[in-house]
Design a protein around this motif. Structure first.
Motif, PDB file in Angstrom:
ATOM      1  N   GLN A  59      -1.569   3.675  -1.743  1.00  0.00           N
ATOM      2  CA  GLN A  59      -2.348   4.635  -0.959  1.00  0.00           C
ATOM      3  C   GLN A  59      -1.500   5.747  -0.347  1.00  0.00           C
ATOM      4  N   GLY A  60      -0.214   5.455  -0.162  1.00  0.00           N
ATOM      5  CA  GLY A  60       0.673   6.447   0.456  1.00  0.00           C
ATOM      6  C   GLY A  60       2.030   6.434  -0.204  1.00  0.00           C
ATOM      7  N   LYS A 120       0.822  -1.215   0.000  1.00  0.00           N
ATOM      8  CA  LYS A 120       0.000   0.000   0.000  1.00  0.00           C
ATOM      9  C   LYS A 120       0.857   1.267   0.000  1.00  0.00           C
ATOM     10  N   ILE A 121       2.152   1.087   0.275  1.00  0.00           N
ATOM     11  CA  ILE A 121       3.049   2.232   0.495  1.00  0.00           C
ATOM     12  C   ILE A 121       4.236   2.148  -0.461  1.00  0.00           C
TER      13      ILE A 121
END
Lengths: 204, 204
Positions: B167-168, B143-144
């Motif tokens: 997402q990040g 996600k990162i």
DNA sequence: TTTTTATTGTGACATTATTAACAAAATATA
DNA sequence: TATATTTTGTTAATAATGTCACAATAAAAA
């Protein structure tokens, strides 16, 4: 004086202005700059106002060159700023090769390491034993240093730098350095930066 | 939600607590922690209060282990966090070797680069062509991401990451990335960090 | 046991930062 | 030329953050 975010934003504006200029633009409105910098146009104008940048013309915006001049004055970009780097490990080496500093007139004039195998002229910048800090600092009138040593040695390096009249330190070791309050320290803890990103990502 | 500084301070407290623990301490007072973290004891207590850390005992302080547990809960340190790295230049290589992440349970599970000569297994982590991002992200449920490419390619990489449901993003390119507001971006501009240090040092 | 001391957690206050509102001024349009 | 429109710079309003003050209470001392 509590202008930390202000200053950071000004530096972002500067970046954006340079980009606009490279794209061939000559003027900007606070709206454009805000869009690019991810802040509101009011914030842009407020920041300018605080730093007495008042060369905008109603309905005609700001001349990019004028803004850049004002920012260069605030950030004293008339001459090179010599800095030294302590620690030629992973991070130190990366910083010594980093292209971005030159455009900002930041010059790493020398590096230092305790490991004799790294004390060589084969890097882009000369690497000396840490005992030479005093000599180099005096010779190049250095006021700013970068610490990129493992955390076990960071405080000792910090103390040595301060003893040699270094006034500002950017610290990449994951430790909160102790210093007299007239020495400004900017701690950049990469793992904490990652953690904070992860926190905001997972809790948004 | 505007807790940016809070979160950063909590992470610093965590660091300090680990240090205290390593030194053999079992309890701390807000005063000690404040000293070490360079904030006031009231700030420490206020921060704890905000995150509902209320396990202090009047006159007996806080048990370090309890605090660390609470912080681990806030920062979800129960399992590894997989991240990917795009760009194996100076900064990328340094990050891929950085020891500090492991202690925080942050694992760079793969890296990517457009340069075929860097797509090798000779680094600590495998380096793939950027076309493989999709596959790896799905496989490791990432996600990162970390962006460490030159600024000319950064936005393109960013868009690709977002298309793959990242997402990040932590971004080391000196450019303000554009992203939808549900994607959190942490920009770390090393030259700007230096500039801001220089500003505060010379204007203190 | 009673008194004193030290430390937390929080509500009140002060400061700082951000957003909104708008008059002034420059340009564009009619 | 007169009117409408746009954008700045600043003042006012709102929100966020940090500091202070102190009651509550646990521990230590008397």
């Amino acid at each position: 004086m509590y202008l930390k975010n202000n200053i950071r934003r000004l530096l972002v504006y500067r970046q954006c202005l340079i980009k606009f200029k490279e794209l061939g633009f000559e003027i900007v409105y606070s709206y454009n700059l805000g869009c690019e910098a991810n802040v509101s146009p009011e914030q842009v104008r407020k920041d300018f106002s605080k730093f007495e940048i008042k060369e905008g013309r109603r309905k005609a915006g700001y001349k990019i060159d004028h803004l850049l001049e004002s920012l260069d004055t605030i950030f004293k970009k008339d001459k090179d700023q010599n800095v030294i780097l302590v620690g030629m490990g992973n991070i130190g080496k990366a910083l010594s090769n980093y292209k971005g500093f030159a455009q900002h007139k930041i010059v790493i004039c020398a590096a230092f390491d305790i490991d004799p195998s790294k004390q060589t002229k084969s890097y882009k910048i000369p690497v000396y034993p840490v005992e030479n800090i005093s000599m180099i600092v005096k010779r190049h009138n250095v006021k700013i240093a970068i610490i990129a040593v493992p955390k076990s040695g960071a405080q000792e390096v910090c103390d040595r730098l301060i003893a040699n009249d270094i006034q500002g330190i950017i610290n990449f070791s994951p430790i909160n350095l102790k210093s007299p309050k007239n020495v400004y320290i900017n701690n950049i803890d990469l793992a904490n930066e990652m953690e904070s990103l992860i926190y905001f990502t997972l809790n948004k």
